[in-house]
Scaffold this motif. Structure first.
Motif, PDB file in Angstrom:
ATOM      1  N   GLN A 471       1.081  -1.317   0.106  1.00  0.00           N
ATOM      2  CA  GLN A 471      -0.352  -0.011   0.148  1.00  0.00           C
ATOM      3  C   GLN A 471       1.140   1.810  -0.375  1.00  0.00           C
ATOM      4  N   ARG A 472       1.425   1.152  -0.682  1.00  0.00           N
ATOM      5  CA  ARG A 472       2.715   2.552  -1.382  1.00  0.00           C
ATOM      6  C   ARG A 472       2.767   3.162  -2.652  1.00  0.00           C
ATOM      7  N   ASP A 473       3.404   3.565  -3.045  1.00  0.00           N
ATOM      8  CA  ASP A 473       4.371   4.075  -3.853  1.00  0.00           C
ATOM      9  C   ASP A 473       5.540   2.938  -4.470  1.00  0.00           C
ATOM     10  N   PHE A 474       5.661   2.632  -5.274  1.00  0.00           N
ATOM     11  CA  PHE A 474       7.060   1.248  -5.855  1.00  0.00           C
ATOM     12  C   PHE A 474       6.968   1.253  -7.602  1.00  0.00           C
ATOM     13  N   VAL A 475       8.025   0.876  -7.377  1.00  0.00           N
ATOM     14  CA  VAL A 475       8.332  -0.170  -9.121  1.00  0.00           C
ATOM     15  C   VAL A 475       8.604  -2.121  -8.605  1.00  0.00           C
ATOM     16  N   ALA A 476       7.528  -2.055  -8.803  1.00  0.00           N
ATOM     17  CA  ALA A 476       8.207  -4.252  -8.483  1.00  0.00           C
ATOM     18  C   ALA A 476       9.099  -4.117  -9.856  1.00  0.00           C
ATOM     19  N   VAL A 477      10.163  -4.791  -9.135  1.00  0.00           N
ATOM     20  CA  VAL A 477      10.513  -5.381 -10.264  1.00  0.00           C
ATOM     21  C   VAL A 477      11.021  -6.999  -9.999  1.00  0.00           C
ATOM     22  N   VAL A 478      10.512  -7.723 -11.203  1.00  0.00           N
ATOM     23  CA  VAL A 478      10.336  -9.025 -11.291  1.00  0.00           C
ATOM     24  C   VAL A 478      11.505  -9.701 -11.752  1.00  0.00           C
ATOM     25  N   ARG A 479      12.119  -9.956 -11.061  1.00  0.00           N
ATOM     26  CA  ARG A 479      13.871 -10.662 -12.217  1.00  0.00           C
ATOM     27  C   ARG A 479      13.728 -12.748 -12.133  1.00  0.00           C
ATOM     28  N   PHE A 480      14.576 -12.438 -12.955  1.00  0.00           N
ATOM     29  CA  PHE A 480      14.981 -14.126 -13.925  1.00  0.00           C
ATOM     30  C   PHE A 480      13.495 -14.752 -14.069  1.00  0.00           C
ATOM     31  N   GLN A 481      13.144 -13.861 -14.892  1.00  0.00           N
ATOM     32  CA  GLN A 481      11.512 -14.552 -15.722  1.00  0.00           C
ATOM     33  C   GLN A 481      12.011 -13.845 -17.218  1.00  0.00           C
ATOM     34  N   GLY A 482      13.424 -14.262 -17.563  1.00  0.00           N
ATOM     35  CA  GLY A 482      13.940 -14.245 -18.908  1.00  0.00           C
ATOM     36  C   GLY A 482      13.614 -15.933 -20.109  1.00  0.00           C
ATOM     37  N   PRO A 483      14.335 -15.784 -20.809  1.00  0.00           N
ATOM     38  CA  PRO A 483      14.197 -17.211 -21.606  1.00  0.00           C
ATOM     39  C   PRO A 483      15.007 -18.336 -21.175  1.00  0.00           C
ATOM     40  N   ARG A 484      16.326 -17.693 -21.117  1.00  0.00           N
ATOM     41  CA  ARG A 484      17.422 -18.697 -20.741  1.00  0.00           C
ATOM     42  C   ARG A 484      17.124 -19.021 -18.549  1.00  0.00           C
ATOM     43  N   ALA A 485      16.158 -18.272 -18.161  1.00  0.00           N
ATOM     44  CA  ALA A 485      15.792 -18.621 -16.585  1.00  0.00           C
ATOM     45  C   ALA A 485      14.833 -19.476 -16.495  1.00  0.00           C
ATOM     46  N   ASN A 486      13.438 -19.198 -17.338  1.00  0.00           N
ATOM     47  CA  ASN A 486      12.997 -20.469 -17.165  1.00  0.00           C
ATOM     48  C   ASN A 486      11.418 -20.134 -18.117  1.00  0.00           C
ATOM     49  N   GLY A 487      12.145 -19.763 -19.409  1.00  0.00           N
ATOM     50  CA  GLY A 487      11.188 -19.344 -20.695  1.00  0.00           C
ATOM     51  C   GLY A 487      10.396 -18.896 -20.735  1.00  0.00           C
ATOM     52  N   MET A 488      10.640 -17.341 -20.180  1.00  0.00           N
ATOM     53  CA  MET A 488       9.829 -16.503 -19.538  1.00  0.00           C
ATOM     54  C   MET A 488       8.639 -16.338 -19.644  1.00  0.00           C
ATOM     55  N   PRO A 489       8.209 -17.426 -18.784  1.00  0.00           N
ATOM     56  CA  PRO A 489       6.630 -17.052 -18.490  1.00  0.00           C
ATOM     57  C   PRO A 489       6.147 -15.274 -18.719  1.00  0.00           C
ATOM     58  N   GLU A 490       4.143 -15.539 -18.919  1.00  0.00           N
ATOM     59  CA  GLU A 490       3.706 -13.992 -18.993  1.00  0.00           C
ATOM     60  C   GLU A 490       3.704 -13.971 -17.120  1.00  0.00           C
ATOM     61  N   LEU A 491       3.618 -12.950 -16.643  1.00  0.00           N
ATOM     62  CA  LEU A 491       3.319 -12.513 -15.308  1.00  0.00           C
ATOM     63  C   LEU A 491       1.539 -11.943 -15.334  1.00  0.00           C
ATOM     64  N   HIS A 492       0.950 -12.466 -16.094  1.00  0.00           N
ATOM     65  CA  HIS A 492      -0.622 -12.006 -16.209  1.00  0.00           C
ATOM     66  C   HIS A 492      -1.355 -11.487 -14.588  1.00  0.00           C
ATOM     67  N   LYS A 493      -0.912 -12.599 -13.920  1.00  0.00           N
ATOM     68  CA  LYS A 493      -1.153 -12.307 -12.525  1.00  0.00           C
ATOM     69  C   LYS A 493      -1.763 -11.002 -11.728  1.00  0.00           C
ATOM     70  N   LEU A 494      -0.650 -10.673 -12.371  1.00  0.00           N
ATOM     71  CA  LEU A 494      -0.302  -9.607 -11.888  1.00  0.00           C
ATOM     72  C   LEU A 494      -0.453  -7.988 -11.993  1.00  0.00           C
ATOM     73  N   THR A 495      -1.368  -8.060 -13.012  1.00  0.00           N
ATOM     74  CA  THR A 495      -2.323  -7.040 -14.111  1.00  0.00           C
ATOM     75  C   THR A 495      -3.187  -7.065 -12.536  1.00  0.00           C
TER      76      THR A 495
END
Length: 634
Positions: A471-495
């Motif tokens: 409950q504040r101003d922030f930038v969510a940094v979600v890392r290690f989600q690229g193709p080489r890490a885990n296949g680059m899934p969509e993060l649609h649940k965050l929307t």
């Protein structure tokens, strides 16, 4: 109308950048074409195997080899609504082929997974790489050398790019893409999103959420929002790979069936022995790729195509990068308001004038190459200003689309667009290169400067939200989600949860080396950040509390940390946990190991051979990753 100077310049830049690889690709096409219909060189045993189960009439034609034989490559399955209509298509196609004096054989099926089913689940980590599996499956289907042309039956997210990448390896074969069409409209997308946000806040239970989703996804056909699946259909139309107006006709209707039959007859006409031979390698050239980018921007299409179009282009020996998207976005106006960029769905878009109207406006504004080769024949892209219909006798015909929008809230003219730019921005700075879809984000939310909160999974973001810690101003940094890490899934649940926080008045944004759904919007999101964390990307150095600047207006993505401290930081180590195990993820280890970056199309074919990058205006030449497949048919 004269060609817009920026489109002209970008196309020339693409042509120059691609000169060596495109020349090699076309040389292979010419060598394959010079051999004539490949099946004429097959031995008797090969031929007998190939038509042993064919009906008697087809067997005679196949034996004599005097008529075209059309391959059917399909993504049919009956679990997924978009692909279920394809069950009926092979018989329609075979019957129409016989009427045209040709034959058609079901050459092979390709997998088709649904991001809507796998969102937020382990299977989503197979989604992006399924594109390359589909490309390989398409190559297997066409590898029997029995065909003079191909019909590719596909519609959803990774399926159409995969089919197209695979078909382009058989560059000498004509190919027409055959869509299934969108399902009829259900509840509005705004209402669906509202219920999702109420569920995220705990205001309604699972029963209410499921009831809402069932009213939205309720019949055969694609989902009706303008995500990646429907963006695919727009692209096939603007690239000249559909019959004109085929994209958004509903399944299981007389017009849809007539278009499917017409595609079969047209495939026979443009086949290797036809008078209008039209190989796919000539259809997909630098102009068609530039047109595809323009179409994506003008309609506010899916950001997933900043990855897929790069991979498609490379399959044809063409090299593009995000600079091309950025430069075209600055001059291509937004002509469509379709969810998530508006309230309308694709059925309403189609009724308002659809692709015929959009292509006509862009042609008149000089923002499309009109002289491209298409599967529709003479007339270039102007043929796609037309829309199909059934005349009084029930026969398929085409007529000019209206030059006026039937609903100005959905479709606008190029002279008075919804936005002067295409709403897709390239973000650059000390965190790397990323893209943002600003067309779905209100202007007041496009610039966020706030402290970072770092997460390694989208589940961790959701858990923090549920604990009341966001409950504040922030930038969510979600890392290690690229193709080489885990296949680059969509993060649609965050929307939904980020949308809730934004609605509560907080300044929030997302920065990730992963993907978001093509239907995502509303919240500013810097996605596809490259290089990814696992490949040494600077996002792995970001810590909680670091000030992040995401400026979607100026195209800036930066972390504000004292230079000496930044240099001294060690990148965080990936804790991938079980993300490489279960749900078949073990089988994709080679894909993860060989995947190129997002701006290089996340391509997994022979990635180890390339030391080059497409990033930046002075990119090094790119090796032909697809040469091994094309060589098999040449």
């Amino acid at each position: 109308m004269n060609l817009h100077p920026v489109l002209d310049a970008v196309t020339d830049r693409i042509r120059s950048r691609s000169a060596a690889s495109r020349t090699t690709y076309l040389a292979r096409l010419d060598r394959a074409r010079a051999k004539g219909p490949i099946r004429q060189a097959l031995g008797c045993t090969n031929l007998a195997h190939a038509y042993a189960a064919a009906p008697a009439g087809d067997k005679i034609m196949l034996r004599e080899m005097r008529r075209p034989n059309v391959a059917i490559v399909s993504s049919y399955n009956d679990m997924l609504s978009a692909h279920q209509p394809f069950e009926r298509f092979p018989e329609i196609i075979k019957r129409a082929a016989r009427e045209a004096g040709a034959t058609a054989q079901f050459a092979g099926g390709v997998p088709a997974m649904c991001d809507g089913v796998t969102q937020g689940e382990p299977g989503m980590e197979l989604s992006l790489f399924s594109r390359d599996v589909i490309a390989m499956a398409t190559a297997v289907a066409l590898s029997h050398n029995m065909f003079d042309a191909a019909l590719c039956l596909g519609i959803c997210d990774k399926i159409v790019p995969g089919l197209l990448i695979g078909a382009l390896q058989f560059s000498h074969l004509p190919a027409i893409f055959v869509p299934g069409g969108p399902m009829p409209s259900g509840i509005s997308n705004d209402e669906k999103a509202r219920v999702r946000q109420r569920f995220a806040k705990g205001e309604v239970g699972r029963d209410a959420l499921l009831e809402s989703e069932e009213k939205s996804y309720h019949a055969a056909g694609t989902c009706t929002f303008y995500g990646t699946a429907n963006s695919n259909q727009m692209l096939m139309e603007v690239m000249g790979l559909h019959l004109p107006g085929a994209a958004f006709v509903n399944p299981n209707t007389p017009l849809r069936d007539a278009l499917t039959a017409a595609a079969a007859k047209r495939a026979a006409e443009i086949g290797a022995e036809g008078a209008e031979y039209t190989p796919i390698g000539h259809v997909v050239d630098e102009r068609a790729i530039a047109n595809a980018i323009v179409g994506l921007l003008a309609t506010g299409g899916s950001t997933n195509h900043t990855i897929h179009l790069v991979a498609i282009a490379r399959a044809a020996g063409i090299v593009i990068n995000w600079d091309d998207f950025r430069d075209l976005s600055e001059v291509v106006p937004l002509l469509a308001r379709v969810y998530p960029n508006g309230k309308a769905d694709v059925n309403q878009f189609h009724a308002a004038g659809g692709m015929g109207y959009v292509i006509g406006e862009l042609l008149d504004a000089g923002l499309l190459h009109g002289d491209t080769l298409t599967v529709a024949g003479a007339g270039g892209l102007a043929r796609y200003r037309q829309q199909p219909y059934l005349d009084d006798s029930g026969r398929l015909a085409w007529r000019d689309a209206s030059r006026a929008s039937a609903d100005p809230a959905i479709l606008a003219p190029a002279s008075a667009p919804f936005s002067a730019d295409g709403g897709l921005k390239l973000l650059t700075g000390n965190l790397g290169r990323a893209v943002i879809k600003t067309s779905a984000v209100k202007p007041e939310h496009r610039i966020v400067q706030a402290p970072a909160i770092v997460f390694d999974t989208q589940e961790a973001v959701i858990a923090a939200f549920d604990r009341g810690e966001l409950q504040r101003d922030f930038v969510a940094v979600v890392r290690f989600q690229g193709p080489r890490a885990n296949g680059m899934p969509e993060l649609h649940k965050l929307t939904p949860i980020l949308g809730v926080l934004q609605d509560q008045g907080f300044r929030v944004a997302l920065v990730t080396d992963g993907r978001m759904s093509g239907a995502s919007g509303k919240v500013p999101a810097a996605i596809h950040l490259t290089p990814e964390c696992l490949a040494g990307g600077p996002l792995a150095r970001v810590r909680d509390g670091d000030l992040i600047v995401l400026d979607g207006e100026r195209g800036v993505l930066e972390v504000r940390v004292v230079a000496a401290e930044w240099r001294a930081r060690k990148p965080a180590e990936a804790d991938l946990g079980d993300s490489h195990h279960g749900m078949g993820r073990e089988l994709f280890a080679a894909f993860r190991a060989n995947a190129l970056g997002a701006e290089e199309g996340a391509v997994t074919f022979h990635a180890a051979e390339s030391g080059a990058s497409t990033t930046g205006a002075h990119a090094a030449p790119v090796h032909d990753h697809f040469a091994f497949a094309q060589g098999a048919t040449a």
